[in-house]
Design a protein around this motif. Structure first.
Motif, PDB file in Angstrom:
ATOM      1  N   UNK A  98       0.823  -1.197   0.000  1.00 39.14           N
ATOM      2  CA  UNK A  98       0.000   0.000   0.000  1.00 39.14           C
ATOM      3  C   UNK A  98       0.867   1.262   0.000  1.00 39.14           C
ATOM      4  N   UNK A  99       0.352   2.307  -0.621  1.00 38.45           N
ATOM      5  CA  UNK A  99       1.032   3.598  -0.637  1.00 38.45           C
ATOM      6  C   UNK A  99       0.621   4.415   0.577  1.00 38.45           C
ATOM      7  N   UNK A 100       1.599   5.008   1.243  1.00 40.70           N
ATOM      8  CA  UNK A 100       1.338   5.866   2.397  1.00 40.70           C
ATOM      9  C   UNK A 100       1.330   7.325   1.974  1.00 40.70           C
ATOM     10  N   UNK A 101       0.240   8.017   2.299  1.00 41.22           N
ATOM     11  CA  UNK A 101       0.207   9.459   2.095  1.00 41.22           C
ATOM     12  C   UNK A 101       0.629  10.203   3.361  1.00 41.22           C
ATOM     13  N   UNK A 102       0.568   9.514   4.499  1.00 37.57           N
ATOM     14  CA  UNK A 102       0.984  10.071   5.785  1.00 37.57           C
ATOM     15  C   UNK A 102       2.042   9.155   6.379  1.00 37.57           C
ATOM     16  N   UNK A 103       3.174   9.712   6.818  1.00 32.11           N
ATOM     17  CA  UNK A 103       4.293   8.886   7.295  1.00 32.11           C
ATOM     18  C   UNK A 103       4.501   8.979   8.803  1.00 32.11           C
ATOM     19  N   UNK A 104       3.536   9.499   9.544  1.00 31.23           N
ATOM     20  CA  UNK A 104       3.664   9.574  11.000  1.00 31.23           C
ATOM     21  C   UNK A 104       3.507   8.187  11.611  1.00 31.23           C
ATOM     22  N   UNK A 140      -3.299  15.233  13.273  1.00 32.20           N
ATOM     23  CA  UNK A 140      -3.443  14.016  12.490  1.00 32.20           C
ATOM     24  C   UNK A 140      -3.393  14.370  11.012  1.00 32.20           C
ATOM     25  N   UNK A 141      -3.360  13.328  10.174  1.00 29.10           N
ATOM     26  CA  UNK A 141      -3.202  13.544   8.741  1.00 29.10           C
ATOM     27  C   UNK A 141      -4.323  14.395   8.150  1.00 29.10           C
ATOM     28  N   UNK A 142      -5.545  14.222   8.670  1.00 28.46           N
ATOM     29  CA  UNK A 142      -6.664  15.000   8.140  1.00 28.46           C
ATOM     30  C   UNK A 142      -6.865  16.315   8.885  1.00 28.46           C
ATOM     31  N   UNK A 199      -3.283   2.324  -4.150  1.00 28.60           N
ATOM     32  CA  UNK A 199      -3.451   3.727  -3.810  1.00 28.60           C
ATOM     33  C   UNK A 199      -4.718   3.922  -2.985  1.00 28.60           C
ATOM     34  N   UNK A 200      -4.691   4.890  -2.079  1.00 26.99           N
ATOM     35  CA  UNK A 200      -5.874   5.204  -1.277  1.00 26.99           C
ATOM     36  C   UNK A 200      -6.943   5.822  -2.169  1.00 26.99           C
ATOM     37  N   UNK A 201      -8.219   5.607  -1.836  1.00 32.84           N
ATOM     38  CA  UNK A 201      -9.293   6.241  -2.618  1.00 32.84           C
ATOM     39  C   UNK A 201      -9.126   7.756  -2.676  1.00 32.84           C
ATOM     40  N   UNK A 202      -9.546   8.342  -3.765  1.00 35.29           N
ATOM     41  CA  UNK A 202      -9.412   9.784  -3.948  1.00 35.29           C
ATOM     42  C   UNK A 202     -10.124  10.534  -2.808  1.00 35.29           C
ATOM     43  N   UNK A 206      -4.230   7.902   3.541  1.00 36.43           N
ATOM     44  CA  UNK A 206      -3.934   6.633   4.200  1.00 36.43           C
ATOM     45  C   UNK A 206      -2.593   6.729   4.923  1.00 36.43           C
ATOM     46  N   UNK A 207      -2.561   6.268   6.175  1.00 37.97           N
ATOM     47  CA  UNK A 207      -1.340   6.274   6.957  1.00 37.97           C
ATOM     48  C   UNK A 207      -1.215   5.017   7.787  1.00 37.97           C
ATOM     49  N   UNK A 208      -0.112   4.893   8.490  1.00 41.20           N
ATOM     50  CA  UNK A 208       0.198   3.729   9.317  1.00 41.20           C
ATOM     51  C   UNK A 208      -0.930   3.399  10.291  1.00 41.20           C
ATOM     52  N   UNK A 209      -1.485   4.436  10.963  1.00 45.36           N
ATOM     53  CA  UNK A 209      -2.497   4.192  11.985  1.00 45.36           C
ATOM     54  C   UNK A 209      -3.765   3.544  11.434  1.00 45.36           C
ATOM     55  N   UNK A 210      -4.044   3.743  10.136  1.00 42.26           N
ATOM     56  CA  UNK A 210      -5.281   3.220   9.565  1.00 42.26           C
ATOM     57  C   UNK A 210      -5.335   1.689   9.577  1.00 42.26           C
TER      58      UNK A 210
END
Length: 213
Positions: A98-104, A140-142, A199-202, A206-210
């Motif tokens: 999976x691709x990470x958009x958030x790296x925390x 958080x990412x959002x 890829x995460x849905x548009x 998506x990040x590690x915590x998910x």
């Protein structure tokens, strides 16, 4: 309400808080044990972790000797700099990439963290009966929640409270050793190699915590 209660318990659990010198720090290489508790106080995941702080790589592996039963049996290999997470099923020789958009993550203090306070768990006056640590917070990412991260003065991550609009989780780290005992844990299994990254849905981040929600 749950997150507010957690914060209240956290404050009551500590003996004292005070201003102190502080600066951003980088966690060392580490091997240890982790647990993740969910919103209903259930243990969602637990096991062993190995963290490469220089290359920002993380491996989480289940451990049958760990004393808590977990609802998730996760084996994760994460390359934060590359923005890639592998979800590994060694038994069935299968893998998700999976691709990470958030790296925390709960093993490293992020660069956008804001210092809150320095506190002591236990006693400040009895030698050997207190642990001094710093509390940091990051969005958080959002940007609709926050992470509250506790680190020792030597930058060892103790726990991270992850709070979003829909959930609250607590990551705790224990029995940390300052070494990578087995570098091979960062080798991508052969059955995972060559996979395209999902890829995460548009409109989502998506990040590690998910993986734990």
């Amino acid at each position: 309400m749950f997150s507010a209660a957690l914060l209240c318990v956290f404050i009551c659990w500590t003996a004292t808080g005070h201003a102190d010198h502080h600066q951003h720090c980088r966690s060392p290489n580490m091997t240890g044990y982790f647990s993740m508790m969910g919103q209903r106080a259930e243990t969602r995941a637990s096991g062993q972790f190995t963290y490469d702080s220089t290359n920002k790589k993380l491996r989480l592996q289940p451990n049958s000797s760990f004393p808590w039963n977990a609802t998730l049996d996760l084996d994760l290999l994460v390359f934060f700099e590359e923005g890639i997470l592998y979800k590994i099923d060694s038994k069935n020789q299968s893998c998700e990439k999976k691709s990470l958009q958030c790296t925390k993550n709960p093993f490293a203090l992020p660069s956008d963290a804001t210092y809150m306070t320095t506190m002591t768990s236990g006693s400040v006056s009895i030698e050997g009966e207190g642990l001094k640590f710093q509390v940091w917070t990051t969005p958080t990412a959002d940007s609709k929640g926050q992470n509250i991260m506790c680190l020792t003065m030597g930058c060892l991550p103790l726990s991270t409270i992850y709070v979003s609009e829909s959930s609250t989780s607590i990551f705790s780290n224990m029995n940390i050793e300052l070494e990578i005992k087995d570098p091979d844990v960062f080798v991508v299994p052969s059955f995972c190699q060559g996979l395209p990254a999902e890829e995460a849905p548009e409109g989502t981040v998506y990040g590690f915590y998910d993986e734990f929600l």
